[in-house]
Structures are given as structure tokens and as C-alpha cells.
Design a protein around this motif. Structure first.
Motif, PDB file in Angstrom:
ATOM      1  N   ASN A   1      12.904 -39.179  -2.262  1.00  0.00           N
ATOM      2  CA  ASN A   1      13.495 -39.127  -3.579  1.00  0.00           C
ATOM      3  C   ASN A   1      13.905 -40.756  -3.805  1.00  0.00           C
ATOM      4  O   ASN A   1      14.523 -41.460  -2.970  1.00  0.00           O
ATOM      5  N   ASP A   2      14.195 -40.852  -5.060  1.00  0.00           N
ATOM      6  CA  ASP A   2      14.660 -42.349  -5.454  1.00  0.00           C
ATOM      7  C   ASP A   2      13.853 -43.389  -4.527  1.00  0.00           C
ATOM      8  O   ASP A   2      14.312 -44.094  -4.065  1.00  0.00           O
ATOM      9  N   LEU A   3      12.536 -43.290  -4.651  1.00  0.00           N
ATOM     10  CA  LEU A   3      11.647 -44.206  -3.910  1.00  0.00           C
ATOM     11  C   LEU A   3      11.983 -45.605  -4.540  1.00  0.00           C
ATOM     12  O   LEU A   3      11.967 -45.631  -5.721  1.00  0.00           O
TER      13      LEU A   3
ATOM     14  N   GLY B   1      11.176 -42.643  -8.452  1.00  0.00           N
ATOM     15  CA  GLY B   1      10.423 -41.392  -8.429  1.00  0.00           C
ATOM     16  C   GLY B   1      10.328 -40.798  -6.994  1.00  0.00           C
ATOM     17  O   GLY B   1      10.964 -41.173  -6.235  1.00  0.00           O
ATOM     18  N   SER B   2       9.733 -39.436  -6.955  1.00  0.00           N
ATOM     19  CA  SER B   2       9.682 -38.636  -5.850  1.00  0.00           C
ATOM     20  C   SER B   2       8.296 -38.231  -5.406  1.00  0.00           C
ATOM     21  O   SER B   2       7.435 -38.425  -6.388  1.00  0.00           O
TER      22      SER B   2
ATOM     23  N   ARG C   1      17.599 -40.412   1.412  1.00  0.00           N
ATOM     24  CA  ARG C   1      16.882 -40.347   0.351  1.00  0.00           C
ATOM     25  C   ARG C   1      15.345 -39.619   0.712  1.00  0.00           C
ATOM     26  O   ARG C   1      14.370 -39.348   0.114  1.00  0.00           O
TER      27      ARG C   1
ATOM     28  N   GLN D   1      10.068 -35.108   2.011  1.00  0.00           N
ATOM     29  CA  GLN D   1      10.441 -35.285   0.615  1.00  0.00           C
ATOM     30  C   GLN D   1      11.404 -36.532   0.430  1.00  0.00           C
ATOM     31  O   GLN D   1      12.065 -36.841   1.195  1.00  0.00           O
TER      32      GLN D   1
ATOM     33  N   SER E   1      14.057 -36.359   3.349  1.00  0.00           N
ATOM     34  CA  SER E   1      14.193 -35.005   3.963  1.00  0.00           C
ATOM     35  C   SER E   1      12.785 -34.334   4.403  1.00  0.00           C
ATOM     36  O   SER E   1      11.887 -34.450   3.959  1.00  0.00           O
TER      37      SER E   1
ATOM     38  N   ARG F   1       6.203 -35.789  -2.531  1.00  0.00           N
ATOM     39  CA  ARG F   1       6.555 -34.669  -1.159  1.00  0.00           C
ATOM     40  C   ARG F   1       5.085 -34.876  -0.332  1.00  0.00           C
ATOM     41  O   ARG F   1       4.123 -34.440  -0.698  1.00  0.00           O
TER      42      ARG F   1
END
Length: 123
Positions: free
Chosen positions: A83-85, A16-17, A66, A81, A68, A19
Motif C-alpha cells: 500500500n501507498d507504493l 496506489g496498491s 506499507r 499486499q 503485509s 497485491r
């Protein structure tokens, strides 16, 4: 006089992601850089990424791809941010700011830390 307020942490499933956001409040004259660090239980705080108001970035090698980092200068807010945690990303994430602020009729330079926001990656 200066406070860093973090938000956006929480529980997320692997893959999941999230922010994260960190806003610097106070009589800030200039932000020189803002960044993110993280601290997993039993481990030292490690560098994640840093960004300048001009948008120059630097990432820890293990964070590239992964994560940013970005900045909204008008709001004195830095974002991270993710991603692909993965479960190994579980940690308290801390915002850091190197800035100049106005106090006592003069400018002062200092580094500040946010309170930390918990990110838990688990199924």
C-alpha cells in the motif's frame, strides 16, 4: 516437481496498491515458510517479508507499515499486499519457499524461487 508461480505485478501510480500472489505447485508435503524478496535494477536482492504456515511473520524494518504478508495454507499461496507504493518500490519481486516435497519415494527439503514479477510504481 515443484514450481512457484507468481502473479499480480504491474504498473501502479504512486500511492496506489498492489497485491502479489505466489502459489507453490507440486507434490508438496509441507511448507515451512514462504516469503518475498525484491530486486531493483543495479541493486542486490533484498528481503521484504516472510511468513510461516502458522502465521508468524517477519518484515524488513523498511517494509513495515506499507507491506503485509499473508498465507493461504489450503492453496499453498503467499500474498504480499503493498500500500501507498512509492517509486522506490519499483523492483522485480520474487517469491521464496522453504518446503518439503515428495519425490522418488522419499521426502526432500529444498528452497525454491519464483520467476519474479515486475512492479513498477510511476506516474
Amino acid at each position: 516437481q515443484v514450481q512457484l508461480v507468481e502473479s499480480g505485478g504491474g504498473l501502479v501510480q504512486p500511492g496506489g496498491s498492489l497485491r502479489l500472489a505466489c502459489t507453490a505447485n507440486g507434490s508438496i508435503v509441507r511448507i515451512h515458510s514462504m516469503g518475498w524478496y525484491r530486486e531493483a535494477p543495479g541493486k542486490q536482492r533484498e528481503f521484504v517479508a516472510v511468513i510461516s504456515p502458522g502465521g508468524d511473520t517477519n518484515y524488513a524494518a523498511s517494509m513495515k507499515g506499507r507491506f503485509s504478508i499473508s498465507i493461504d495454507n489450503a492453496k499453498n499461496t503467499v500474498f504480499l499486499q503493498g500500500n501507498d507504493l512509492k517509486p522506490e518500490d519499483t523492483a522485480v519481486y520474487y517469491c521464496n519457499a522453504d518446503l518439503t516435497y515428495f519425490s522418488g519415494d522419499d521426502w526432500h527439503a529444498a528452497g525454491y524461487w519464483g520467476q519474479g514479477t515486475q512492479v513498477t510504481v510511476s506516474s
